[in-house]
Design a protein around this motif. Structure first.
Motif, PDB file in Angstrom:
ATOM      1  N   THR A   2      56.474  36.198   8.520  1.00 35.40           N
ATOM      2  CA  THR A   2      56.854  37.545   8.918  1.00 35.40           C
ATOM      3  C   THR A   2      57.901  37.552  10.002  1.00 35.40           C
ATOM      4  N   HIS A  99      50.810  39.161  15.669  1.00 33.67           N
ATOM      5  CA  HIS A  99      50.260  38.003  14.970  1.00 33.67           C
ATOM      6  C   HIS A  99      49.679  37.003  15.968  1.00 33.67           C
ATOM      7  N   ASN A 128      51.045  35.288  10.791  1.00 35.46           N
ATOM      8  CA  ASN A 128      49.781  35.957  10.482  1.00 35.46           C
ATOM      9  C   ASN A 128      48.863  35.015   9.714  1.00 35.46           C
ATOM     10  N   ASP A 132      50.909  32.588   6.015  1.00 32.14           N
ATOM     11  CA  ASP A 132      51.915  33.646   6.166  1.00 32.14           C
ATOM     12  C   ASP A 132      53.295  33.013   6.012  1.00 32.14           C
TER      13      ASP A 132
END
Length: 220
Positions: A2, A99, A128, A132
């Protein structure tokens, strides 16, 4: 992974990277031309929802290591399931600030960590959980001077899950290859290929077995 467009850049550091704008940005990279867009199947391999990590403590994997130009080198991927003690969330972390896991890529050449002047957590990105992997597909040239464009360099990639190996063809015609290594218990993966002084890249290819998935010619 992310928000990979968010990354820390050390001011006036002599150890820098040149990279494409994907996962490599999590490891202190600066912008360069983008590669071909990954296939839909490759993109689908990344986990887009919130993922809970099953990793209990810090885990790491040596992506690559050896000697080049008489200097020992290594690239290590580290995953922390929770933010480690001493780490401070960057003020410009954006959405990734929420996160609670951390992934770091440590590139060392001749005993000196690339981007070390950026502090102990340069080259790290909040994520995350252990899977992720938004933004996989990034590649970068790491060096201690000249933004990774000359001298002793390490070519580092963090590919999508389909990729099993990478190959660099030099202008001289010589080919250099490396297998992809994965951090145990996570989806974070990478490869690393050393380049000695004077070695210039003609092309970079990524493969799934014998099937070529990408072919880039903008690296030097």
């Amino acid at each position: 992974m992310t928000q990979l467009k968010k990354y820390a850049t050390a001011a006036a550091t002599a150890a820098t990277l040149v990279a494409i704008p994907t996962m490599a940005h999590a490891f202190g990279a600066t912008k360069a031309p983008s590669p071909a867009t990954p296939s839909p199947a490759a993109v689908a391999t990344s986990v887009k929802g919130a993922v809970t990590s099953t990793v209990i403590g810090r885990v790491s994997e040596v992506v690559g290591s050896g000697t080049v130009d008489g200097k020992a080198w290594s690239v290590v991927l580290e995953f922390y399931p929770t933010l480690p003690k001493g780490y401070t969330v960057p003020s410009k972390a954006g959405e990734s600030a929420a996160h609670k896991s951390l992934v770091c890529q440590r590139t060392v050449i001749g005993g000196v960590r690339v981007d070390s002047k950026g502090g102990p957590w340069s080259g790290c990105q909040q994520v995350n959980g252990a899977h992720d992997t938004h933004g996989l597909g990034g590649m970068a040239l790491a060096g201690l001077a000249a933004k990774g464009t000359s001298g002793t360099r390490i070519f580092v990639g963090n590919p999508v899950s389909e990729v099993t190996r990478a190959e660099i063809t030099l202008k001289s015609g010589k080919r250099l290859t490396a297998d992809v290594n994965v951090v145990k218990g996570t989806s974070f993966r990478g490869f690393a290929i050393p380049l000695g002084k004077g070695q210039t890249i003609a092309s970079v290819d990524q493969y799934a077995g014998d099937k070529r998935l990408t072919h880039d010619t903008f690296w030097r």
